[in-house]
Design an enzyme around this catalytic site. Structure first.
Site, short mmCIF file in Angstrom:
data_model
loop_
_atom_site.label_atom_id
_atom_site.label_comp_id
_atom_site.label_asym_id
_atom_site.label_seq_id
_atom_site.Cartn_x
_atom_site.Cartn_y
_atom_site.Cartn_z
N GLY A 117 0.82 -1.20 0.00
CA GLY A 117 0.00 0.00 0.00
C GLY A 117 0.85 1.24 0.00
N PRO B 43 4.99 -5.21 -2.29
CA PRO B 43 4.66 -4.00 -3.04
C PRO B 43 4.39 -4.27 -4.52
CG PRO B 43 7.02 -4.12 -2.68
CD PRO B 43 6.43 -5.30 -1.98
N GLY B 44 3.38 -3.60 -5.04
CA GLY B 44 3.14 -3.63 -6.48
C GLY B 44 3.46 -2.24 -7.02
N TYR C 35 -10.71 5.08 -10.36
CA TYR C 35 -10.26 5.54 -9.05
C TYR C 35 -10.10 7.06 -8.96
CZ TYR C 35 -8.63 0.66 -8.71
OH TYR C 35 -8.53 -0.70 -8.69
N CYS D 143 -16.85 4.82 -27.02
CA CYS D 143 -18.18 5.39 -27.11
C CYS D 143 -18.87 5.34 -25.76
CB CYS D 143 -18.98 4.70 -28.20
SG CYS D 143 -18.33 5.17 -29.80
N GLU D 144 -18.33 6.13 -24.88
CA GLU D 144 -18.78 6.28 -23.51
C GLU D 144 -17.93 7.41 -22.95
OE1 GLU D 144 -19.29 3.12 -20.08
OE2 GLU D 144 -19.34 2.16 -22.03
N TYR E 172 -1.17 -1.28 -12.43
CA TYR E 172 -2.62 -1.34 -12.62
C TYR E 172 -3.06 -0.59 -13.87
CZ TYR E 172 -1.90 -2.85 -7.89
OH TYR E 172 -1.42 -3.51 -6.80
#
Ligand SMILES: *Cc1c(COP(=O)(O)O)cnc(C)c1O
Length: 399
Positions: A218, A260-261, A302, A328-329, A356
């Protein structure tokens, strides 16, 4: 990395494109190791889900990392990339019992976060050492989507259920060799992390034969100028002191583990996309790129603020832009962002695109996933080819 290098890579490999700087991954790994250099047994388990390209896994292996995995497929990717089973910890949530058994069969460290699974597994496989994931009920950051230690979190076994854990362990005679917590992404306050660590130490005292304490991750990295980040050096000083005192009192050699990532790969990543259209409306100027949340969903999911730079015109006069995709959004990457003047055809570079980003990409709107390139020793190495029409058809069956 320099803007000119990025522009050249886009010319060579096309856009949109993910680029990862090997040197940055290594320096982050070294930074974390150095912060905890006084811990005799430190173990860093890279969280595969952040960026799971097998060449990245190989790179991490070459610098001494171990792996943290959350699915049997990640376990298999790790083994395929050359990791030994004992270098891998498997921390699933809500997966089937069969999948946990399969992972145990492959010889990786099992981490269990559910009382019923613990009881079932301990009964069936009392000889397989198991780590227990505790929920210390501590909020790591402000965003409840990425804070997983709070009261209603689906992760971990509540610290308040310790008596039940102990009863299961006693009844099944299973061997608990590790205690784990992961309170979620974006630690803003080291004191909060240390407070959770105290809860983990208390939990650990219930077990006599632990080999490791895993403090999860984190760690927050800065996303833009002036953004907050976890002070790893200060955490290193404070947690090392507490850990060594605990180990001395525990009277058994213990490994301190992290997983950790984001900390290892976020800042190493660059995402390049080309501006297809510049569109003026009555109230704003849109820069529309050849990408969307199919390639980079973090801003929409996020609210992540990835720094964006116009690398085709880095010295240009800054103007305000709303950067959007071609899906298309509504797929807004950034609102009212100051960026050097943009012309159609310019290349925009998104920072912090290592963690991510590609790993959350999809084929929505039937678009291809981008290519991935590793930047190493001044050269770009293709580590994932851009998808083609055949990839879209793969597994589909015409009537
Ligand atoms: C995702 C995850 C991590 C990595 O978190 P970062 O914020 O990327 O460092 C570590 N451990 C577990 C169990 C995870 O699910």
């Amino acid at each position: 990395m320099q803007s000119q290098d990025l522009v050249k890579l886009a010319e060579e490999f096309g856009s949109p494109l993910y680029i990862y700087d090997a040197e940055k991954i290594k320096s982050q790994y070294d930074r974390l190791s150095s912060a905890f250099s006084k811990v005799p047994r430190l173990r860093i388990n890279y969280a595969v889900k952040a960026l799971s390209n097998i060449a990245i896994l190989q790179l991490l292996k070459s610098i001494g990392s171990n792996l943290d995995t959350v699915s049997i497929q990640e376990v298999k990717l790790g083994l395929y990339a050359g990791f030994k089973p004992e270098q891998i910890i498997y921390t699933p949530n809500g997966v089937s019992f069969e999948e946990i058994e399969e992972a145990a069969g492959l010889g990786v460290q099992i981490n269990i976060d559910n009382l019923s699974v613990l009881e079932h597994f301990g009964t069936k496989h009392p000889k397989v050492p198991v780590c227990i994931r505790i929920n210390p009920h501590v909020m790591a950051g402000g965003n409840s989507n990425i804070s997983v230690g709070h009261i209603d979190s689906k992760f971990g076994i509540s610290i308040h259920q310790m008596p039940h854990i102990l009863r299961i362990v006693e009844n099944t005679k299973m061997h608990i060799n590790g205690i784990h917590m992961h309170t979620g992404s974006d630690i803003l306050d080291i004191e909060v992390f240390l407070y959770a660590a105290e809860i983990l130490f208390e939990a650990a005292n219930n077990f006599k034969e632990l080999d490791f304490l895993d403090f999860g991750s984190g760690f927050k990295v800065p996303y833009y100028k002036g953004d907050i980040e976890t002070n790893i050096e200060e955490l290193g000083k404070k947690l090392t002191k507490r850990f060594l005192a605990f180990e001395a009192a525990y009277d058994r050699e213990l490994t301190l583990a992290f997983e950790p990532g984001k900390f290892l790969v976020s800042e190493a990543g660059y995402f390049l996309a080309k501006v297809n259209v510049v569109k003026q409306t009555t109230s704003t100027v849109f820069a529309g790129i050849d990408s969307g949340f199919n390639h980079l969903i973090r801003p929409m999911l996020y609210g992540s603020q990835h720094f964006i730079e116009n690398i085709s015109n880095p010295k240009g006069k800054e103007r305000f832009y709303t950067v959007v995709g071609y899906i298309c959004e509504t797929d807004t990457f950034a609102n009212n962002r100051r960026i050097a003047e943009i012309k159609e055809g310019d290349l925009l570079c998104f920072r912090n695109a290592g963690a991510y980003c590609f790993s959350m990409s999809s084929n929505y709107n039937s678009r291809y996933k981008p290519a991935e390139v590793l930047w190493k020793d001044g050269k770009g190495i293709l580590i994932r080819a851009r998808e083609t029409f055949e990839d879209l058809l793969k597994n589909q069956i015409l009537l």
